[in-house]
Design an enzyme around this catalytic site. Sequence first.
Site, mmCIF file in Angstrom:
data_model
loop_
_atom_site.group_PDB
_atom_site.id
_atom_site.type_symbol
_atom_site.label_atom_id
_atom_site.label_comp_id
_atom_site.label_asym_id
_atom_site.label_seq_id
_atom_site.Cartn_x
_atom_site.Cartn_y
_atom_site.Cartn_z
ATOM 1 N N GLY A 1 -3.828 3.641 -1.552
ATOM 2 C CA GLY A 1 -4.441 2.819 -2.592
ATOM 3 C C GLY A 1 -5.688 2.128 -2.063
ATOM 4 O O GLY A 1 -5.912 2.034 -0.856
ATOM 5 N N CYS A 2 -6.496 1.639 -2.978
ATOM 6 C CA CYS A 2 -7.786 1.063 -2.599
ATOM 7 C C CYS A 2 -7.614 -0.257 -1.848
ATOM 8 O O CYS A 2 -8.148 -0.417 -0.746
ATOM 9 C CB CYS A 2 -8.677 0.896 -3.821
ATOM 10 S SG CYS A 2 -7.884 0.099 -5.212
ATOM 11 N N TYR A 3 -6.884 -1.209 -2.435
ATOM 12 C CA TYR A 3 -6.619 -2.455 -1.704
ATOM 13 C C TYR A 3 -5.899 -2.145 -0.389
ATOM 14 O O TYR A 3 -6.197 -2.729 0.653
ATOM 15 C CB TYR A 3 -5.710 -3.386 -2.517
ATOM 16 C CG TYR A 3 -6.356 -4.185 -3.608
ATOM 17 C CD1 TYR A 3 -7.362 -5.098 -3.330
ATOM 18 C CD2 TYR A 3 -5.923 -4.061 -4.924
ATOM 19 C CE1 TYR A 3 -7.930 -5.863 -4.342
ATOM 20 C CE2 TYR A 3 -6.480 -4.829 -5.939
ATOM 21 C CZ TYR A 3 -7.478 -5.733 -5.649
ATOM 22 O OH TYR A 3 -8.019 -6.487 -6.647
ATOM 23 N N ALA A 4 -4.926 -1.244 -0.466
ATOM 24 C CA ALA A 4 -4.150 -0.921 0.732
ATOM 25 C C ALA A 4 -5.061 -0.446 1.855
ATOM 26 O O ALA A 4 -4.924 -0.853 3.011
ATOM 27 C CB ALA A 4 -3.096 0.138 0.401
ATOM 28 N N THR A 5 -6.028 0.404 1.506
ATOM 29 C CA THR A 5 -6.952 0.901 2.521
ATOM 30 C C THR A 5 -7.697 -0.247 3.194
ATOM 31 O O THR A 5 -7.760 -0.346 4.427
ATOM 32 C CB THR A 5 -7.962 1.877 1.878
ATOM 33 O OG1 THR A 5 -7.237 3.001 1.368
ATOM 34 C CG2 THR A 5 -9.004 2.345 2.873
#
Lengths: 338, 338, 338, 338
Positions: free
Chosen positions: D146-150
């Site tokens: 995921g984007c935030y996760a990255t």
Amino acid sequence: MRGYKQPTVSVIGASGYSGAELTKILARHPSVKLDKLYAFSQAGKKTTDLYPWLAVDMTYEAYDGEFDSDICFLTLPHGEALKLVPDLRNAGKMVIDLSGDFRLKNAEEHLRFYGREKPDDACMTYAMPELFHEEIRNATAVSNPGCYATSIILGLAPLILKPQDSAKVNTVCCSGISGISGAGKTAKTELSFSEMNDNIRAYKVARHQHTPEILQTLGTSATEPSFGFTFTPMIAPLTRGIYTILNIALDKHLPVSEITELYRSFYISAPFVRVREMPPEILHVAHTNFCDIHVAESGKDGSVVVITAIDNLVKGAAGQAVQNMNIMLGYDEALGLT
Amino acid sequence: MRGYKQPTVSVIGASGYSGAELTKILARHPSVKLDKLYAFSQAGKKTTDLYPWLAVDMTYEAYDGEFDSDICFLTLPHGEALKLVPDLRNAGKMVIDLSGDFRLKNAEEHLRFYGREKPDDACMTYAMPELFHEEIRNATAVSNPGCYATSIILGLAPLILKPQDSAKVNTVCCSGISGISGAGKTAKTELSFSEMNDNIRAYKVARHQHTPEILQTLGTSATEPSFGFTFTPMIAPLTRGIYTILNIALDKHLPVSEITELYRSFYISAPFVRVREMPPEILHVAHTNFCDIHVAESGKDGSVVVITAIDNLVKGAAGQAVQNMNIMLGYDEALGLT
Amino acid sequence: MRGYKQPTVSVIGASGYSGAELTKILARHPSVKLDKLYAFSQAGKKTTDLYPWLAVDMTYEAYDGEFDSDICFLTLPHGEALKLVPDLRNAGKMVIDLSGDFRLKNAEEHLRFYGREKPDDACMTYAMPELFHEEIRNATAVSNPGCYATSIILGLAPLILKPQDSAKVNTVCCSGISGISGAGKTAKTELSFSEMNDNIRAYKVARHQHTPEILQTLGTSATEPSFGFTFTPMIAPLTRGIYTILNIALDKHLPVSEITELYRSFYISAPFVRVREMPPEILHVAHTNFCDIHVAESGKDGSVVVITAIDNLVKGAAGQAVQNMNIMLGYDEALGLT
Amino acid sequence: MRGYKQPTVSVIGASGYSGAELTKILARHPSVKLDKLYAFSQAGKKTTDLYPWLAVDMTYEAYDGEFDSDICFLTLPHGEALKLVPDLRNAGKMVIDLSGDFRLKNAEEHLRFYGREKPDDACMTYAMPELFHEEIRNATAVSNPGCYATSIILGLAPLILKPQDSAKVNTVCCSGISGISGAGKTAKTELSFSEMNDNIRAYKVARHQHTPEILQTLGTSATEPSFGFTFTPMIAPLTRGIYTILNIALDKHLPVSEITELYRSFYISAPFVRVREMPPEILHVAHTNFCDIHVAESGKDGSVVVITAIDNLVKGAAGQAVQNMNIMLGYDEALGLT
């Protein structure tokens, strides 16, 4: 000039927005080698600090008059290229200037619109690829069109320049909206975020320096125009893009379909002009070298509305400059631009 | 100072953003009379030219040291009020200063965070109405809180200042996002539209000058804080507003409902603090004097998330300054602010 | 209708953007009492949830046909007011409708531009205060002008309506740029932040429903206009505001100073029209009821450029509606609007 | 799978923002051939209409379960890939899924955070190239982060995952700000331009579905985390980008220089992670596959501030997906991404 395996290219004035866009395109161009980036107040700084998105690692160097590359792009404030270009041309360099210094043939108009004198012969091939492909191909030094000029000329040329029994243009009223990067990377209160967010502002109404450039290119002059021409530039809260509404008064009615066909046929060989069925949007052309054109309306009284959109930093500056370089080098004109 | 029928008010440094907001509020205030607007570089200009939305027609005057009104607001760059306030106080004027000059009691901290020396006694009543209503009512010269400081202190005060058997705060980590008007009306490349549109940028991490102000107000100091405190300020592409995320570590778990109740009861008499059930939004408080607060989360480990939002130019500057003036004059503190 | 000490006012359709702006103004208006806010899909919700910045605490009620206040504002989607207004008028209520339902006298034009039939007599006093003050003062039911129509009519009226020996208008080409709140509070992909940020988009070129309204007000018709008229509307990335460029072709040259004087004298008694020396800006009029007008250019060929700016939600909707109410009630027309 | 001269690639769910970005990258990728674009509601439409800036001319096709290419990217709403991936894997296709369907190993956490049941074994290699290069190289089906996760994982991994005698992480508080394209191309009132311009809004505080993904990747779990973890996501008025402030509490003090060195050495072989000396900016990484990281502060109490920035559509979605494809195919991982 042709025949280089991979010519070297350098940019003088590379630290501004057009310079950065040029750096981006040239660094990825498959058939030239980006050599040096010259800057003035920013000399000594690194691309990785000023423009980390470039993913290019070079240092801006001070320019001392020594130019070793084959091709020179100049992205300088108006007035500066006038001083540097003669030496570059004498040294046999291929020159592509993005300023207004060499666009106008008429020195009086240059004085009137730029507030600066220039020599009568300080004029280079006006490098609008869709109109002057041959001249550009044969040139070694060209003047890259202005951003508004590009979007307006491309929107008017088919109706004005196409030799035919068709309708004649009586008057043109342009409203042009520019993104704020068009004003360059400068510290001005009136261009600060707080002053431009949620704002629109017209400026230089009927006095913009692209006016004589547009008229000269369309076969007439700002001093004695053969058709009425009024241009109202505005800035709006976006970084990139130029959007122009062209209200054209013809001396007879032509249906939208016929005008659209005229535009399609005029730009049949132009890889970066798209004549479209819907109004253009800045997001459709942002970060591309396209000029989108839409013939929106044609009234029974001969009134026509044509709408154009470009990215001011690409088709309005760096992209078109590389397109011109490609033509001058005998490359495919779209090389490195898609 | 009380007892004036309608005291006269003037603003020194009125041509900036906080000054304009102050002008707007004071010009419509039912119980004071806006007298003069003093400016420096903009002296001689008119409100109708600089801020046509004000619908106020006055001329910015140069300040020559003569001050005839009853009340003086100062919205000057840091360091300037230090020079002017002593004379104003000696002349018996009521003073409300919006700069950082008189906020810090500790001259060493002032030097460290503002980079300027100041006299040890250059400190005035810290005028946060929700905490120091009595002191403000009795003061004739006050220092108006900083914008970040306002939003952060209001979000922390109930948990830190409330005397009770409740949980103790161990550490606070703040992320604060400010609209760009917070940087003032200045010409800086890094605050130009093209540099801030589509951008977010942190700055002065753990070095922002509001840090000692926050800690002093919460009963501790930047030099020897009694709880861990880290503040990361950012700017984002909006003109107005401050949004803060406060990550608070308590030494024991309290449920969200209990903390919310604590905040509600703490601010029961505060007309401009709204403890809400949903995360605040800048648009909810823009152009108002409200501070919206939401207790968003409370983990079993004692972690708490509190979110606050204000308009930096209103509750973070001009609105709060007028709220303070109202209190000093014995008026309803919301007069002219809704 | 006159003689009310403090008449009561309610709004039907109060939960949209114009309704919220109306609520804000009416809640602070010194001489009317805001009574009820009626909504449809939002009935049951509270102002404190939908528009916390209002600082008004009311609940949107469902409208069941019972209307007890003295004055009714309607801010409904086109077509809805047609159903409700007859009953309200029969009940003797003062009616101010902000939709397009009652603007056009010509039912055919209504059908063509709104895509809906309406009764031939479904037309109320067209309430542009600067042109029809007397009619509005004598009316009990009025139709509030459209936002583009307001900005365009005010920019053209002096040259077109002023009886004099002066120049005659041959053609008008308008470019109008609107903030996105003009499209209302609706969920549409093409109006989402990601689609409109950094974008400009023309729409309804020469087909916008304000066209017949503009022409009717200027004394001609969309079907057989007495002068050429082309209108190109656009949306740009700002929330509020309408900015219009009016390219006017006169049959003879008038200098800018003379035209400016004509505008000044035409609007001499209009408290909300400001004829200015500089191009207007949206930020100059945002959150105000002003229309700023600038005569920017006049060419020797009779071409004239006039630029206008308003806030679409205030002078283009709610503010003008309250201005009309003031006139209808015999109040100062600016009451509650500055 | 390796050994293809030029494998063919198709995208299922290609008409959204991540799909468009993927189309852009894949169409220019030198060593794969973009074959088909599948869509659902947009099937039948053309890329030239939906995304003219792509300069790609293809038609979105309906997906009927027949998949002929070698490699399949899925950019579908959560829940949809679960239905399609088993067949694709059975057919021997290389699969890269950009949804959250296959990220979590723990089906209970999936249920809790996504509100959907999924089979216990519905989990594929979690394809964060900087952490799991080997696993990805050996995988034929991967789940793209995921984007935030990255942005959060890359900012925490060196301190949490690096085996050493160094400081231990006790708690992490993240504030994450996302551009609005992260919400996809959908019609929602709360994501309309008028609602998000000039606004900031927190949402899903401590409940965001990337939380378990982050914790699982950092070696712990959302149910029983081995360190305190709080995540507050926000949206701000920009289209692209994720900016995260990571407040990390270590059990002992490490100087900024030492932590910076740790990060530099941790990412020594990562071509898209840049550990920088200045706070990152969204404009530095927009339209690139870079993650910029800055160690901003380290207090004597063990508090550390790390700031990261990525483009949510590139490093947070499409760019990272292609980076993973490159690794799976044995290519240079940066191929087609600079």
